[in-house]
Design a protein around this motif. Sequence first.
Motif, PDB file in Angstrom:
ATOM      1  N   LYS A  41       0.846  -1.309   0.004  1.00 31.67           N
ATOM      2  CA  LYS A  41       0.114  -0.179  -0.046  1.00 31.67           C
ATOM      3  C   LYS A  41       1.037   1.286   0.093  1.00 31.67           C
ATOM      4  O   LYS A  41       0.535   2.188  -0.673  1.00 31.67           O
ATOM      5  N   LYS A  42       1.909   1.384   0.810  1.00 32.87           N
ATOM      6  CA  LYS A  42       2.827   2.521   0.844  1.00 32.87           C
ATOM      7  C   LYS A  42       3.281   2.651  -0.307  1.00 32.87           C
ATOM      8  O   LYS A  42       3.854   3.625  -0.770  1.00 32.87           O
ATOM      9  N   ALA A  43       3.888   1.435  -1.032  1.00 28.65           N
ATOM     10  CA  ALA A  43       4.678   1.927  -2.324  1.00 28.65           C
ATOM     11  C   ALA A  43       3.889   2.404  -3.424  1.00 28.65           C
ATOM     12  O   ALA A  43       4.053   3.102  -4.112  1.00 28.65           O
ATOM     13  N   LYS A  44       2.466   1.868  -3.407  1.00 26.33           N
ATOM     14  CA  LYS A  44       1.578   2.270  -4.427  1.00 26.33           C
ATOM     15  C   LYS A  44       1.045   3.895  -4.164  1.00 26.33           C
ATOM     16  O   LYS A  44       1.032   4.865  -5.091  1.00 26.33           O
ATOM     17  N   GLU A  45       0.963   4.396  -2.753  1.00 34.01           N
ATOM     18  CA  GLU A  45       0.777   5.532  -2.305  1.00 34.01           C
ATOM     19  C   GLU A  45       1.907   6.486  -2.496  1.00 34.01           C
ATOM     20  O   GLU A  45       1.769   7.841  -2.763  1.00 34.01           O
ATOM     21  N   SER A  46       3.150   5.906  -2.720  1.00 32.31           N
ATOM     22  CA  SER A  46       4.159   6.589  -3.075  1.00 32.31           C
ATOM     23  C   SER A  46       4.662   6.818  -4.721  1.00 32.31           C
ATOM     24  O   SER A  46       5.703   7.385  -4.745  1.00 32.31           O
ATOM     25  N   GLY A  47       3.857   6.355  -5.405  1.00 33.09           N
ATOM     26  CA  GLY A  47       3.633   6.392  -6.643  1.00 33.09           C
ATOM     27  C   GLY A  47       4.551   5.337  -7.445  1.00 33.09           C
ATOM     28  O   GLY A  47       4.688   5.438  -8.752  1.00 33.09           O
ATOM     29  N   MET A  48       4.817   4.083  -6.771  1.00 32.28           N
ATOM     30  CA  MET A  48       5.481   3.229  -7.452  1.00 32.28           C
ATOM     31  C   MET A  48       4.634   2.558  -8.518  1.00 32.28           C
ATOM     32  O   MET A  48       3.518   2.378  -7.875  1.00 32.28           O
ATOM     33  N   GLU A  49       5.093   2.119  -9.350  1.00 28.61           N
ATOM     34  CA  GLU A  49       4.085   1.339 -10.573  1.00 28.61           C
ATOM     35  C   GLU A  49       4.657  -0.051 -10.797  1.00 28.61           C
ATOM     36  O   GLU A  49       5.987  -0.258 -10.678  1.00 28.61           O
ATOM     37  N   LYS A  50       3.889  -0.895 -10.872  1.00 28.98           N
ATOM     38  CA  LYS A  50       4.064  -2.267 -11.286  1.00 28.98           C
ATOM     39  C   LYS A  50       4.996  -2.857 -10.176  1.00 28.98           C
ATOM     40  O   LYS A  50       5.999  -3.413 -10.619  1.00 28.98           O
TER      41      LYS A  50
END
Length: 190
Positions: free
Chosen positions: A134-143
């Motif tokens: 979740k944190k990775a996605k919220e930080s803008g990381m993709e795939k």
Amino acid sequence: MFKKLLLIALAVMMASILLVGCGGSESTSKSGFGGDILRDKEATKKAVAAMKEKGGTPLMLFQSVNFNSDFISFNRQDPKKPENVDSFMWHQQNGWQGPKPVKLRGDGKMEDNIYNADEVNWEAIPDFVAAVEKKAKESGMEKIKLDGIMVYLNVSQGKLSFSATVKGERNDASASGDIKTGEITYFKIR
């Protein structure tokens, strides 16, 4: 007529081979513990029970444990010969392997490098994995892809934590978490 039956038999055989090769059976798609050990608390619980069965009681772990959806690797202090450490590995396709002797190097003390498996809330692993993703996605990381986690003993600090690397399309991140709650204590995009 014979050619038709032969073709049907060959077609059935090829379909069976393809299904097995693609992981079509439930037992291979669910890790052998009834689910994904990184994301399913019951599967994690069963995996840790299997670790304890293989490694002995109490299970005294040496430095780190690697957990992946289809892989577990750990080193433990031999309960019968405490000066020795042995490695164990489980892979979805091959099952358990070990104990295998570990060559210890350095002048550290054994007691500074081991911890009791019961100190870790193993069922917090799915919570940690979900929080990191979740944190990775919220930080803008993709795939994003999380290959696995590590229960890591920082010997110099005498502190246990969860640790993970998240790989993204354009960047990676490192994360650490609390071994009791699974909450993220550190997250940094690299």
